[in-house]
Design an enzyme around this catalytic site. Structure first.
Site, PDB file in Angstrom:
ATOM      1  N   TYR A   1      38.680  42.945  42.411  1.00 17.02           N
ATOM      2  CA  TYR A   1      38.470  42.997  43.866  1.00 17.02           C
ATOM      3  C   TYR A   1      37.281  42.120  44.252  1.00 17.02           C
ATOM      4  O   TYR A   1      37.338  41.369  45.239  1.00 17.02           O
ATOM      5  CB  TYR A   1      38.232  44.444  44.281  1.00 17.02           C
TER       6      TYR A   1
ATOM      7  N   LYS B   1      37.006  38.818  46.790  1.00 19.08           N
ATOM      8  CA  LYS B   1      36.109  38.732  47.938  1.00 19.08           C
ATOM      9  C   LYS B   1      35.179  37.519  47.830  1.00 19.08           C
ATOM     10  O   LYS B   1      34.854  36.880  48.840  1.00 19.08           O
ATOM     11  CB  LYS B   1      35.302  40.025  48.069  1.00 19.08           C
TER      12      LYS B   1
END
Length: 326
Positions: free
Chosen positions: A138, A142
């Site tokens: 994740y 980002k």
């Protein structure tokens, strides 16, 4: 003068819905807001995303759409977390550019910083060390979103007038949160567990980890207010406080507490009188995650909602959502 046409990607999520509330509260005309549900537009589908942008031609984009979850979800679905989030960012940012969108705000996450970053974490800690293993996919996605915005600015900023910005929120909570028993973040997960324990009369609640990690929390409507603030900053002011390849801005409250202290406070908010027990065999995650928000503070913004106030509002939202589900 006609108000800008604004697309809020992820408007049904906790952050996206708060941004919509903030825009409407600021007087933005509802007919100049564009939203799509996942069923109406799958942002992972490149062709569909490009077609949407060509048809709607928004002036501004708030990119709040993301696949999110807590430690369990990140550990269980790493492929989905990196693929889905990267595809959404790639498709939205590129389609926005192709359709003439000049202003875009990308919402990231504090997990972009190294696991052992110096505290509080400054923007320049990015890419200086290994990430926390449980949410590395994740975090990588980002980080890619930040670099996409920076790269499009660097290549097309002067020629096309692009002004794509990024904000990195600390841990968020509040209305519209996910209260799933396994796939939620710490505050909604604890609200649900303490409420269910109170309802059932359970003597104790078991919480993952040792309770010693420290976390910073920001009420989601404060995050939405910060998002509008950063989006609407004069370009010269924004550039004065950022760099072309270090352009993201942290958004936090400046204080953190231990998970144990958080559990005590949520227990009081919910009205649970039993004990909180910690399962040290479960992962703690990053030992501390406190954001350095000096850059944003210097730009003139600070949050308004205290943790005590925010937890009370979050619990009311949980009760409301539970009654709807029930």
């Amino acid at each position: 003068m006609l108000a800008p046409k604004i697309f809020v990607a992820g408007h049904r999520g906790m952050v996206g819905s708060a941004i919509v509330r903030a825009l409407l509260a600021a007087g933005h005309p509802s007919d100049r807001l564009v939203t799509r549900t996942h069923a109406q537009l799958d942002l992972i589908d490149q062709a569909a995303t490009r077609q949407f942008f060509e048809q709607e031609r928004p002036d501004q984009v708030y990119l709040a759409a993301a696949k999110v979850g807590g430690i369990y979800a990140n550990n269980t679905y790493p492929a989905e977390f990196i693929y889905d989030n990267m595809m959404m960012e790639l498709n939205v940012i590129d389609a926005a550019f192709r359709s003439g969108v000049r202003k875009l705000l990308f919402l990231g996450s504090s997990c972009i910083y190294p696991k052992l970053a110096a505290q509080p974490m400054r923007e320049d800690a990015l890419l200086t060390g290994p990430l926390e293993a449980t949410n590395e996919p994740y975090a990588i996605a980002k980080i890619a979103g930040i670099k996409l915005c920076e790269s499009y600015n660097r290549q097309y900023g002067e020629s096309h007038g692009l002004d794509y910005r990024s904000v990195m929120p600390t841990n968020l909570y509040g209305p519209g949160d996910n209260y799933h028993s396994e796939n939620s973040h710490v505050i909604p997960a604890l609200i649900r567990r303490f409420h269910e324990a109170k309802t059932s009369g359970a003597a104790s609640v078991t919480i993952w980890g040792t309770g010693t990690p420290r976390r910073e929390f920001l009420y989601v409507d404060d995050m939405a207010a910060a998002s509008l603030y950063v989006m609407n900053l004069d370009k010269a002011v924004y550039e004065q406080h950022t760099q072309p390849m270090l352009s993201h801005i942290n958004v936090g409250c400046g204080d953190d507490i231990t998970i144990s202290e958080l559990a005590e406070q949520i227990g009081r908010t919910v009205g649970y009188r039993g004990e909180a027990e910690f399962d040290a065999g479960k992962p703690d995650g990053t030992p501390r995650k406190l954001m350095d928000s000096a850059r944003l503070n210097a730009l003139g913004w600070r949050p308004l909602v205290t943790l005590e106030e925010g937890l009370a509002l979050a619990y009311q939202d949980f009760l409301k959502s539970a009654s709807i589900r029930g």
